[in-house]
Design a protein around this motif. Structure first.
Motif, PDB file in Angstrom:
ATOM      1  N   LEU A 211     -93.616  -0.148 -16.726  1.00 12.56           N
ATOM      2  CA  LEU A 211     -92.812  -0.140 -15.703  1.00 12.56           C
ATOM      3  C   LEU A 211     -93.446   0.414 -14.354  1.00 12.56           C
ATOM      4  O   LEU A 211     -93.653   1.533 -14.712  1.00 12.56           O
ATOM      5  CB  LEU A 211     -91.374   0.132 -16.154  1.00 12.56           C
ATOM      6  CG  LEU A 211     -89.997  -0.159 -15.029  1.00 12.56           C
ATOM      7  CD1 LEU A 211     -90.008  -1.743 -15.165  1.00 12.56           C
ATOM      8  CD2 LEU A 211     -88.804   0.524 -15.325  1.00 12.56           C
ATOM      9  N   LEU A 212     -93.605  -0.052 -13.381  1.00 12.91           N
ATOM     10  CA  LEU A 212     -94.031   0.654 -12.390  1.00 12.91           C
ATOM     11  C   LEU A 212     -92.823   1.061 -11.391  1.00 12.91           C
ATOM     12  O   LEU A 212     -91.735   0.245 -10.944  1.00 12.91           O
ATOM     13  CB  LEU A 212     -94.913  -0.527 -11.362  1.00 12.91           C
ATOM     14  CG  LEU A 212     -95.534   0.175 -10.082  1.00 12.91           C
ATOM     15  CD1 LEU A 212     -96.537   1.010 -10.563  1.00 12.91           C
ATOM     16  CD2 LEU A 212     -95.988  -0.754  -9.140  1.00 12.91           C
ATOM     17  N   VAL A 213     -92.656   2.254 -11.287  1.00 11.80           N
ATOM     18  CA  VAL A 213     -91.683   3.067 -10.579  1.00 11.80           C
ATOM     19  C   VAL A 213     -91.751   3.821  -9.374  1.00 11.80           C
ATOM     20  O   VAL A 213     -90.963   4.122  -8.717  1.00 11.80           O
ATOM     21  CB  VAL A 213     -90.937   4.129 -11.635  1.00 11.80           C
ATOM     22  CG1 VAL A 213     -90.537   3.357 -13.040  1.00 11.80           C
ATOM     23  CG2 VAL A 213     -91.876   5.199 -11.996  1.00 11.80           C
ATOM     24  N   HIS A 214     -92.900   3.885  -8.909  1.00 14.48           N
ATOM     25  CA  HIS A 214     -93.612   4.358  -7.587  1.00 14.48           C
ATOM     26  C   HIS A 214     -94.919   3.697  -7.400  1.00 14.48           C
ATOM     27  O   HIS A 214     -95.605   3.295  -8.307  1.00 14.48           O
ATOM     28  CB  HIS A 214     -93.578   6.031  -7.908  1.00 14.48           C
ATOM     29  CG  HIS A 214     -93.896   6.523  -6.782  1.00 14.48           C
ATOM     30  ND1 HIS A 214     -95.159   6.824  -6.230  1.00 14.48           N
ATOM     31  CD2 HIS A 214     -93.031   7.539  -5.900  1.00 14.48           C
ATOM     32  CE1 HIS A 214     -95.144   7.553  -5.135  1.00 14.48           C
ATOM     33  NE2 HIS A 214     -94.031   7.914  -5.000  1.00 14.48           N
ATOM     34  N   ARG A 215     -95.526   3.567  -6.268  1.00 10.85           N
ATOM     35  CA  ARG A 215     -96.878   3.203  -6.070  1.00 10.85           C
ATOM     36  C   ARG A 215     -97.773   3.753  -6.529  1.00 10.85           C
ATOM     37  O   ARG A 215     -99.129   3.410  -7.147  1.00 10.85           O
ATOM     38  CB  ARG A 215     -96.996   3.130  -4.594  1.00 10.85           C
ATOM     39  CG  ARG A 215     -97.157   4.407  -3.695  1.00 10.85           C
ATOM     40  CD  ARG A 215     -97.695   4.358  -2.348  1.00 10.85           C
ATOM     41  NE  ARG A 215     -97.650   5.660  -1.683  1.00 10.85           N
ATOM     42  CZ  ARG A 215     -98.059   6.047  -0.604  1.00 10.85           C
ATOM     43  NH1 ARG A 215     -98.145   5.166   0.140  1.00 10.85           N
ATOM     44  NH2 ARG A 215     -98.208   7.026  -0.266  1.00 10.85           N
ATOM     45  N   SER A 216     -97.642   5.285  -7.290  1.00 14.18           N
ATOM     46  CA  SER A 216     -98.338   6.027  -8.220  1.00 14.18           C
ATOM     47  C   SER A 216     -98.082   6.231  -9.313  1.00 14.18           C
ATOM     48  O   SER A 216     -98.884   7.114 -10.122  1.00 14.18           O
ATOM     49  CB  SER A 216     -98.753   7.479  -7.165  1.00 14.18           C
ATOM     50  OG  SER A 216     -99.110   7.037  -5.893  1.00 14.18           O
ATOM     51  N   HIS A 217     -96.989   5.817 -10.080  1.00 11.39           N
ATOM     52  CA  HIS A 217     -96.670   5.974 -11.276  1.00 11.39           C
ATOM     53  C   HIS A 217     -96.229   4.805 -11.938  1.00 11.39           C
ATOM     54  O   HIS A 217     -95.377   4.093 -11.395  1.00 11.39           O
ATOM     55  CB  HIS A 217     -95.453   7.072 -11.039  1.00 11.39           C
ATOM     56  CG  HIS A 217     -95.867   8.280 -10.587  1.00 11.39           C
ATOM     57  ND1 HIS A 217     -96.429   9.350 -11.378  1.00 11.39           N
ATOM     58  CD2 HIS A 217     -95.510   9.005  -9.161  1.00 11.39           C
ATOM     59  CE1 HIS A 217     -96.585  10.455 -10.624  1.00 11.39           C
ATOM     60  NE2 HIS A 217     -96.119  10.240  -9.170  1.00 11.39           N
ATOM     61  N   TRP A 218     -96.365   4.823 -13.155  1.00  7.76           N
ATOM     62  CA  TRP A 218     -96.103   3.642 -14.401  1.00  7.76           C
ATOM     63  C   TRP A 218     -95.588   4.251 -15.473  1.00  7.76           C
ATOM     64  O   TRP A 218     -96.261   5.327 -15.834  1.00  7.76           O
ATOM     65  CB  TRP A 218     -97.381   2.880 -14.442  1.00  7.76           C
ATOM     66  CG  TRP A 218     -97.076   1.753 -15.628  1.00  7.76           C
ATOM     67  CD1 TRP A 218     -96.958   0.718 -15.318  1.00  7.76           C
ATOM     68  CD2 TRP A 218     -97.329   1.952 -17.014  1.00  7.76           C
ATOM     69  NE1 TRP A 218     -97.016  -0.104 -16.736  1.00  7.76           N
ATOM     70  CE2 TRP A 218     -97.271   0.675 -17.609  1.00  7.76           C
ATOM     71  CE3 TRP A 218     -97.606   3.263 -17.674  1.00  7.76           C
ATOM     72  CZ2 TRP A 218     -97.202   0.474 -18.826  1.00  7.76           C
ATOM     73  CZ3 TRP A 218     -97.676   2.959 -19.201  1.00  7.76           C
ATOM     74  CH2 TRP A 218     -97.432   1.687 -19.610  1.00  7.76           C
ATOM     75  N   VAL A 219     -94.457   3.976 -16.008  1.00  9.69           N
ATOM     76  CA  VAL A 219     -94.086   4.461 -17.339  1.00  9.69           C
ATOM     77  C   VAL A 219     -93.896   3.559 -18.414  1.00  9.69           C
ATOM     78  O   VAL A 219     -93.676   2.330 -18.046  1.00  9.69           O
ATOM     79  CB  VAL A 219     -92.780   5.271 -17.072  1.00  9.69           C
ATOM     80  CG1 VAL A 219     -92.808   6.549 -16.037  1.00  9.69           C
ATOM     81  CG2 VAL A 219     -91.579   4.313 -16.771  1.00  9.69           C
ATOM     82  N   ASN A 220     -93.986   3.983 -19.802  1.00 12.96           N
ATOM     83  CA  ASN A 220     -93.345   3.104 -20.772  1.00 12.96           C
ATOM     84  C   ASN A 220     -91.993   3.481 -20.981  1.00 12.96           C
ATOM     85  O   ASN A 220     -91.494   4.386 -21.311  1.00 12.96           O
ATOM     86  CB  ASN A 220     -94.375   3.668 -22.209  1.00 12.96           C
ATOM     87  CG  ASN A 220     -93.940   2.835 -23.409  1.00 12.96           C
ATOM     88  OD1 ASN A 220     -92.889   2.019 -23.141  1.00 12.96           O
ATOM     89  ND2 ASN A 220     -94.628   3.085 -24.325  1.00 12.96           N
ATOM     90  N   PRO A 221     -91.225   2.458 -20.797  1.00 16.63           N
ATOM     91  CA  PRO A 221     -89.742   2.764 -21.018  1.00 16.63           C
ATOM     92  C   PRO A 221     -89.226   3.351 -22.054  1.00 16.63           C
ATOM     93  O   PRO A 221     -88.353   4.264 -22.123  1.00 16.63           O
ATOM     94  CB  PRO A 221     -89.044   1.242 -20.872  1.00 16.63           C
ATOM     95  CG  PRO A 221     -90.210   0.621 -20.166  1.00 16.63           C
ATOM     96  CD  PRO A 221     -91.572   0.974 -20.498  1.00 16.63           C
ATOM     97  N   THR A 222     -90.179   3.015 -23.291  1.00 14.82           N
ATOM     98  CA  THR A 222     -89.693   3.650 -24.582  1.00 14.82           C
ATOM     99  C   THR A 222     -89.884   5.215 -24.816  1.00 14.82           C
ATOM    100  O   THR A 222     -89.491   5.858 -25.607  1.00 14.82           O
ATOM    101  CB  THR A 222     -90.448   2.917 -25.792  1.00 14.82           C
ATOM    102  OG1 THR A 222     -91.662   2.881 -25.751  1.00 14.82           O
ATOM    103  CG2 THR A 222     -89.985   1.449 -25.794  1.00 14.82           C
ATOM    104  N   ALA A 223     -90.609   5.697 -23.689  1.00 15.44           N
ATOM    105  CA  ALA A 223     -91.058   6.847 -23.494  1.00 15.44           C
ATOM    106  C   ALA A 223     -90.107   7.856 -22.617  1.00 15.44           C
ATOM    107  O   ALA A 223     -90.257   8.939 -22.582  1.00 15.44           O
ATOM    108  CB  ALA A 223     -92.564   7.169 -23.127  1.00 15.44           C
TER     109      ALA A 223
END
Length: 262
Positions: A211-223
């Protein structure tokens, strides 16, 4: 592409170490480890009373652990091409080399421990180096053990990002962020720093795998372990102890994924 400055490398390593220290497991370990060593009494520390020994081991553990975490973060950033265990070995030797004189000055020079009861410099070096590498080896074993791999979902075979990083499964990946011309990929095995475009790194992860949550940040939702609000700002908390900002542009993504409330 320009290489990162010394300041960027050091500040980034400090930022990584601080993120790791926010992890609940770190805080628990920092409370339990001094108590265990006080009871066991290695290196003749059993000659001291309980509170003296507890203070001694608390200071030794806290100082050496924080220094070791910063040291490993620096090695990860300076030698990103080495694999996880090789970086662990380099980090362990460097850690032991400079921790040895620091511990002598800290323990004997400050008067916390008497000279006749202090271990030899070789013993301190071997203890520090082997201890540091053991932590890396345990982490490597846990996240690469065949038993664990058989129980957890495998990464899609078409995800090219796994040709670049030590992690072998998607569930091991925590988050990605931009750092100048590099992409930092944080996994359960540590941090990978790759010279590539952020958009390309997201594409190589595979569609629907994050999931892209910011132009500079991506996360794995399960984490993601929770969220925190600070006025109108929203942050996602991940299992490595980091807080990832969620921008207004991508907030709907996080809401749709159930990571934050609307």
């Amino acid at each position: 592409m320009a290489k990162p400055s010394v300041f960027a490398i050091v500040s980034g390593a400090l930022r990584d170490a601080i993120c790791r220290m926010r992890h609940p497991a770190f805080r628990v370990a920092m409370l339990i480890a001094p108590l265990v060593l006080t009871v066991v009494g290695p290196f003749r520390s059993d000659i001291y009373n309980f509170w003296h020994a507890l203070l001694l081991w608390a200071l030794v553990i806290w100082v050496s652990t924080v220094v070791g975490m910063v040291n490993r973060s620096l090695v990860d950033r300076l030698l990103p091409r080495l694999n996880f265990l090789m970086r662990g070995g380099v980090s362990a030797v460097i850690f032991g080399a400079y921790l040895t004189p620091i511990m002598r000055l800290f323990s004997v020079g400050s008067g916390i421990m008497r000279e006749e009861y202090y271990p030899t410099d070789l013993e301190v070096f071997l203890t520090a180096a082997l201890g540091s590498f053991s932590v890396a080896a345990v982490r490597f074993y846990i996240f690469h053990a065949p038993e664990a791999q058989s129980e957890l979902p495998s990464a899609p075979a078409q995800a090219p990002i796994f040709d670049r990083i030590a992690a072998t499964r998607f569930d091991q990946i925590i988050r990605m962020t931009v750092d100048d011309h590099y992409v930092e990929i944080v996994t359960d095995l540590g941090q990978e720093r790759i010279l590539m475009r952020f958009a390309d790194a997201i594409r190589e992860m595979g569609e629907g795998n994050g999931l892209l949550v910011h132009r500079s940040h991506w996360v794995n939702p399960t984490a993601v372990t929770g969220c925190r609000r600070e006025g109108i700002k929203v942050f996602l908390m991940t299992r490595d102890g980091a807080e990832v900002p969620v921008s207004k542009t991508y907030r709907e993504n996080a809401i749709s994924a159930g990571l934050i409330e609307g």
